[in-house]
Design a protein around this motif. Structure first.
Motif, PDB file in Angstrom:
ATOM      1  N   SER A  40       0.842  -1.199   0.000  1.00 41.61           N
ATOM      2  CA  SER A  40       0.000   0.000   0.000  1.00 41.61           C
ATOM      3  C   SER A  40       0.876   1.247   0.000  1.00 41.61           C
ATOM      4  O   SER A  40       1.965   1.247   0.581  1.00 41.61           O
ATOM      5  CB  SER A  40      -0.911   0.028   1.238  1.00 41.61           C
ATOM      6  N   VAL A  41       0.381   2.286  -0.621  1.00 39.50           N
ATOM      7  CA  VAL A  41       1.122   3.547  -0.641  1.00 39.50           C
ATOM      8  C   VAL A  41       1.077   4.172   0.751  1.00 39.50           C
ATOM      9  O   VAL A  41       0.007   4.323   1.341  1.00 39.50           O
ATOM     10  CB  VAL A  41       0.531   4.525  -1.678  1.00 39.50           C
ATOM     11  N   VAL A  42       2.259   4.511   1.269  1.00 40.70           N
ATOM     12  CA  VAL A  42       2.347   5.231   2.538  1.00 40.70           C
ATOM     13  C   VAL A  42       2.534   6.708   2.201  1.00 40.70           C
ATOM     14  O   VAL A  42       3.575   7.102   1.668  1.00 40.70           O
ATOM     15  CB  VAL A  42       3.519   4.730   3.398  1.00 40.70           C
ATOM     16  N   PRO A  43       1.541   7.552   2.459  1.00 41.93           N
ATOM     17  CA  PRO A  43       1.625   8.961   2.065  1.00 41.93           C
ATOM     18  C   PRO A  43       2.778   9.693   2.751  1.00 41.93           C
ATOM     19  O   PRO A  43       3.189   9.342   3.860  1.00 41.93           O
ATOM     20  CB  PRO A  43       0.272   9.535   2.510  1.00 41.93           C
ATOM     21  N   HIS A  44       3.255  10.731   2.082  1.00 40.25           N
ATOM     22  CA  HIS A  44       4.340  11.539   2.647  1.00 40.25           C
ATOM     23  C   HIS A  44       3.983  12.056   4.040  1.00 40.25           C
ATOM     24  O   HIS A  44       4.816  12.043   4.953  1.00 40.25           O
ATOM     25  CB  HIS A  44       4.643  12.735   1.724  1.00 40.25           C
ATOM     26  N   ARG A  45       2.749  12.529   4.192  1.00 43.85           N
ATOM     27  CA  ARG A  45       2.370  13.130   5.472  1.00 43.85           C
ATOM     28  C   ARG A  45       2.414  12.107   6.601  1.00 43.85           C
ATOM     29  O   ARG A  45       2.725  12.450   7.756  1.00 43.85           O
ATOM     30  CB  ARG A  45       0.985  13.771   5.385  1.00 43.85           C
ATOM     31  N   ILE A  46       2.092  10.832   6.302  1.00 43.30           N
ATOM     32  CA  ILE A  46       2.148   9.789   7.324  1.00 43.30           C
ATOM     33  C   ILE A  46       3.597   9.526   7.732  1.00 43.30           C
ATOM     34  O   ILE A  46       3.908   9.378   8.924  1.00 43.30           O
ATOM     35  CB  ILE A  46       1.496   8.489   6.818  1.00 43.30           C
ATOM     36  N   LEU A  47       4.478   9.505   6.741  1.00 42.04           N
ATOM     37  CA  LEU A  47       5.898   9.302   7.040  1.00 42.04           C
ATOM     38  C   LEU A  47       6.448  10.459   7.875  1.00 42.04           C
ATOM     39  O   LEU A  47       7.207  10.243   8.822  1.00 42.04           O
ATOM     40  CB  LEU A  47       6.690   9.162   5.736  1.00 42.04           C
ATOM     41  N   VAL A  48       6.060  11.663   7.525  1.00 40.49           N
ATOM     42  CA  VAL A  48       6.524  12.838   8.275  1.00 40.49           C
ATOM     43  C   VAL A  48       5.975  12.793   9.705  1.00 40.49           C
ATOM     44  O   VAL A  48       6.713  13.056  10.668  1.00 40.49           O
ATOM     45  CB  VAL A  48       6.106  14.137   7.555  1.00 40.49           C
ATOM     46  N   ASP A  49       4.698  12.451   9.867  1.00 41.21           N
ATOM     47  CA  ASP A  49       4.113  12.346  11.207  1.00 41.21           C
ATOM     48  C   ASP A  49       4.845  11.311  12.049  1.00 41.21           C
ATOM     49  O   ASP A  49       5.086  11.519  13.246  1.00 41.21           O
ATOM     50  CB  ASP A  49       2.629  11.966  11.121  1.00 41.21           C
ATOM     51  N   GLU A  50       5.181  10.178  11.433  1.00 46.93           N
ATOM     52  CA  GLU A  50       5.876   9.115  12.166  1.00 46.93           C
ATOM     53  C   GLU A  50       7.263   9.553  12.603  1.00 46.93           C
ATOM     54  O   GLU A  50       7.677   9.306  13.743  1.00 46.93           O
ATOM     55  CB  GLU A  50       5.967   7.859  11.298  1.00 46.93           C
ATOM     56  N   LEU A  51       7.988  10.216  11.717  1.00 44.86           N
ATOM     57  CA  LEU A  51       9.389  10.533  11.998  1.00 44.86           C
ATOM     58  C   LEU A  51       9.555  11.761  12.899  1.00 44.86           C
ATOM     59  O   LEU A  51      10.524  11.834  13.664  1.00 44.86           O
ATOM     60  CB  LEU A  51      10.147  10.750  10.696  1.00 44.86           C
ATOM     61  N   TRP A  52       8.629  12.729  12.808  1.00 47.20           N
ATOM     62  CA  TRP A  52       8.823  13.966  13.559  1.00 47.20           C
ATOM     63  C   TRP A  52       7.614  14.412  14.387  1.00 47.20           C
ATOM     64  O   TRP A  52       7.697  15.411  15.093  1.00 47.20           O
ATOM     65  CB  TRP A  52       9.207  15.110  12.603  1.00 47.20           C
ATOM     66  N   GLY A  53       6.506  13.732  14.273  1.00 47.61           N
ATOM     67  CA  GLY A  53       5.350  14.123  15.057  1.00 47.61           C
ATOM     68  C   GLY A  53       4.754  15.438  14.588  1.00 47.61           C
ATOM     69  O   GLY A  53       4.699  15.724  13.383  1.00 47.61           O
ATOM     70  N   LYS A  54       4.337  16.260  15.527  1.00 48.86           N
ATOM     71  CA  LYS A  54       3.613  17.497  15.212  1.00 48.86           C
ATOM     72  C   LYS A  54       4.536  18.651  14.823  1.00 48.86           C
ATOM     73  O   LYS A  54       4.064  19.694  14.383  1.00 48.86           O
ATOM     74  CB  LYS A  54       2.756  17.917  16.409  1.00 48.86           C
ATOM     75  N   ASN A  55       5.835  18.479  14.996  1.00 54.79           N
ATOM     76  CA  ASN A  55       6.757  19.594  14.724  1.00 54.79           C
ATOM     77  C   ASN A  55       7.859  19.183  13.743  1.00 54.79           C
ATOM     78  O   ASN A  55       9.043  19.126  14.110  1.00 54.79           O
ATOM     79  CB  ASN A  55       7.380  20.093  16.034  1.00 54.79           C
ATOM     80  N   PRO A  56       7.493  18.895  12.496  1.00 52.94           N
ATOM     81  CA  PRO A  56       8.512  18.481  11.518  1.00 52.94           C
ATOM     82  C   PRO A  56       9.361  19.678  11.088  1.00 52.94           C
ATOM     83  O   PRO A  56       8.890  20.821  11.075  1.00 52.94           O
ATOM     84  CB  PRO A  56       7.673  17.962  10.352  1.00 52.94           C
ATOM     85  N   PRO A  57      10.603  19.416  10.704  1.00 58.26           N
ATOM     86  CA  PRO A  57      11.437  20.497  10.171  1.00 58.26           C
ATOM     87  C   PRO A  57      10.992  20.871   8.760  1.00 58.26           C
ATOM     88  O   PRO A  57      10.267  20.117   8.098  1.00 58.26           O
ATOM     89  CB  PRO A  57      12.838  19.876  10.161  1.00 58.26           C
ATOM     90  N   LYS A  58      11.432  22.029   8.286  1.00 53.97           N
ATOM     91  CA  LYS A  58      11.090  22.457   6.932  1.00 53.97           C
ATOM     92  C   LYS A  58      11.660  21.513   5.883  1.00 53.97           C
ATOM     93  O   LYS A  58      11.142  21.424   4.767  1.00 53.97           O
ATOM     94  CB  LYS A  58      11.588  23.875   6.694  1.00 53.97           C
ATOM     95  N   THR A  59      12.730  20.816   6.235  1.00 50.01           N
ATOM     96  CA  THR A  59      13.391  19.905   5.294  1.00 50.01           C
ATOM     97  C   THR A  59      12.850  18.475   5.386  1.00 50.01           C
ATOM     98  O   THR A  59      13.476  17.548   4.886  1.00 50.01           O
ATOM     99  CB  THR A  59      14.900  19.882   5.580  1.00 50.01           C
ATOM    100  N   ALA A  60      11.686  18.296   6.033  1.00 47.16           N
ATOM    101  CA  ALA A  60      11.180  16.948   6.300  1.00 47.16           C
ATOM    102  C   ALA A  60      11.052  16.104   5.033  1.00 47.16           C
ATOM    103  O   ALA A  60      11.533  14.971   4.974  1.00 47.16           O
ATOM    104  CB  ALA A  60       9.841  17.028   7.016  1.00 47.16           C
ATOM    105  N   LEU A  61      10.411  16.629   3.997  1.00 43.97           N
ATOM    106  CA  LEU A  61      10.187  15.838   2.783  1.00 43.97           C
ATOM    107  C   LEU A  61      11.497  15.483   2.092  1.00 43.97           C
ATOM    108  O   LEU A  61      11.668  14.345   1.621  1.00 43.97           O
ATOM    109  CB  LEU A  61       9.261  16.589   1.818  1.00 43.97           C
ATOM    110  N   SER A  62      12.410  16.409   2.015  1.00 46.00           N
ATOM    111  CA  SER A  62      13.688  16.107   1.377  1.00 46.00           C
ATOM    112  C   SER A  62      14.476  15.087   2.198  1.00 46.00           C
ATOM    113  O   SER A  62      15.182  14.232   1.647  1.00 46.00           O
ATOM    114  CB  SER A  62      14.515  17.383   1.183  1.00 46.00           C
ATOM    115  N   THR A  63      14.339  15.144   3.518  1.00 46.44           N
ATOM    116  CA  THR A  63      15.007  14.159   4.374  1.00 46.44           C
ATOM    117  C   THR A  63      14.398  12.778   4.178  1.00 46.44           C
ATOM    118  O   THR A  63      15.113  11.771   4.143  1.00 46.44           O
ATOM    119  CB  THR A  63      14.898  14.578   5.848  1.00 46.44           C
ATOM    120  N   VAL A  64      13.078  12.711   4.023  1.00 44.73           N
ATOM    121  CA  VAL A  64      12.419  11.431   3.742  1.00 44.73           C
ATOM    122  C   VAL A  64      12.954  10.853   2.438  1.00 44.73           C
ATOM    123  O   VAL A  64      13.257   9.652   2.349  1.00 44.73           O
ATOM    124  CB  VAL A  64      10.886  11.603   3.682  1.00 44.73           C
ATOM    125  N   ARG A  65      13.086  11.683   1.404  1.00 42.72           N
ATOM    126  CA  ARG A  65      13.611  11.206   0.121  1.00 42.72           C
ATOM    127  C   ARG A  65      15.030  10.661   0.284  1.00 42.72           C
ATOM    128  O   ARG A  65      15.384   9.638  -0.321  1.00 42.72           O
ATOM    129  CB  ARG A  65      13.595  12.342  -0.905  1.00 42.72           C
TER     130      ARG A  65
END
Length: 276
Positions: A40-65
């Motif tokens: 199943s596709v795991v959405p970007h927002r779910i990955l960001v929530d898992e890794l950083w919770g409610k306070n993700p950094p501005k670079t969250a998506l690039s860090t996920v990549r």
């Protein structure tokens, strides 16, 4: 065959040989979440929530990549390079791990759990015990014991732990119905130490001791439960457990004790509804 194990430490196995797994805590989190949602596709927002919770950094998506890039490299090294490089697909909304249920131990566990429950309800108690035992044998500890779990992973972990207890209770019920009381008593002794507020387990221990000819030990086990509940919760044992004690004290009809399902035990861990 490539397999992913989460019912214990996180593992990647190739042809049943343990392979290297990522060392970085966030890469391990990302892999664990994708394994538990394999196919199943795991959405970007779910990955960001898992890794950083409610306070993700501005670079969250690039860090996920970046984490996904490193994960692809690891999978390619541990498997066939071409196949490994394509195990994780990129979608516009997120990422998907291309794995079938047979490659994930948690999915195998849930499949066996459903089969065992159906067999138990159908009255095929011996086969139910065998299938449920196979499901439990897949566990080598708590879920993802070496992975830091964020809010999303924790939901998966809690669900699997609750399912483990449900399957364990069903396997114990099957073995009780098969008359394996003596062997169950020792196992249940250990379980009530680990789960002191689970009245269902205490009830089965009391019953197994009594049906093994150990009436005094059964009554002592009841008093131990009563003391634990009074000290921890200020409560008496549930009506169901009290009725077990009454059968033992009166030497009444044992048929109810020999068939735990007749007591209408609840599936919730640590709490039972009253028997009717």
């Amino acid at each position: 065959m490539l397999k992913f194990n989460v019912l214990g430490p996180l593992e990647i196995r190739v042809d049943n040989e343990k392979s290297s797994i990522p060392r970085g805590p966030k890469v391990r989190q990302l892999l664990s979440l994708m394994v538990l949602r394999a196919g199943s596709v795991v959405p970007h927002r779910i990955l960001v929530d898992e890794l950083w919770g409610k306070n993700p950094p501005k670079t969250a998506l690039s860090t996920v990549r970046t984490h996904v890039y490193h994960l692809r490299k690891i999978l390619a090294q541990e498997t066939d390079r071409v196949a490994g490089a394509h195990l994780i697909d990129t979608w516009s909304a997120g990422y998907v791990l291309r794995a079938v249920p047979e490659q994930v131990d948690a999915e195998t566990f849930l499949r066996l759990a459903r089969k065992g429950e159906s067999l138990l309800h159908a009255g095929d108690v011996c086969e139910a015990s065998r299938v449920l035992s196979r499901a439990l044998e897949l566990w080598s500890g708590g879920v993802l014991t070496d992975v830091t779990c964020g809010p999303v992973l924790m939901q998966h972990v809690q669900h699997l732990q609750e399912m483990h207890m449900r399957v364990l209770q069903q396997r114990i019920e099957a073995d009780m119905r098969l008359g394996r009381h003596g062997g169950l008593a020792a196992e249940l002794r250990s379980l009530v130490v680990r789960h002191p507020l689970n009245e269902w387990l205490h009830g089965q221990l009391i019953t197994a001791l009594y049906l093994s000819g150990r009436r005094g030990d059964a009554l002592h086990a009841y008093q131990e439960l009563r003391g634990i509940l009074q000290e921890e919760l200020g409560l008496d044992p549930s009506r169901a457990v009290q009725q077990i004690q009454q059968v033992i004290l009166s030497g009444g009809d044992e048929s109810m004790l020999r068939h735990p399902h007749n007591w209408r035990w609840g599936a919730a861990v640590g709490q039972l509804p009253n028997a009717s």
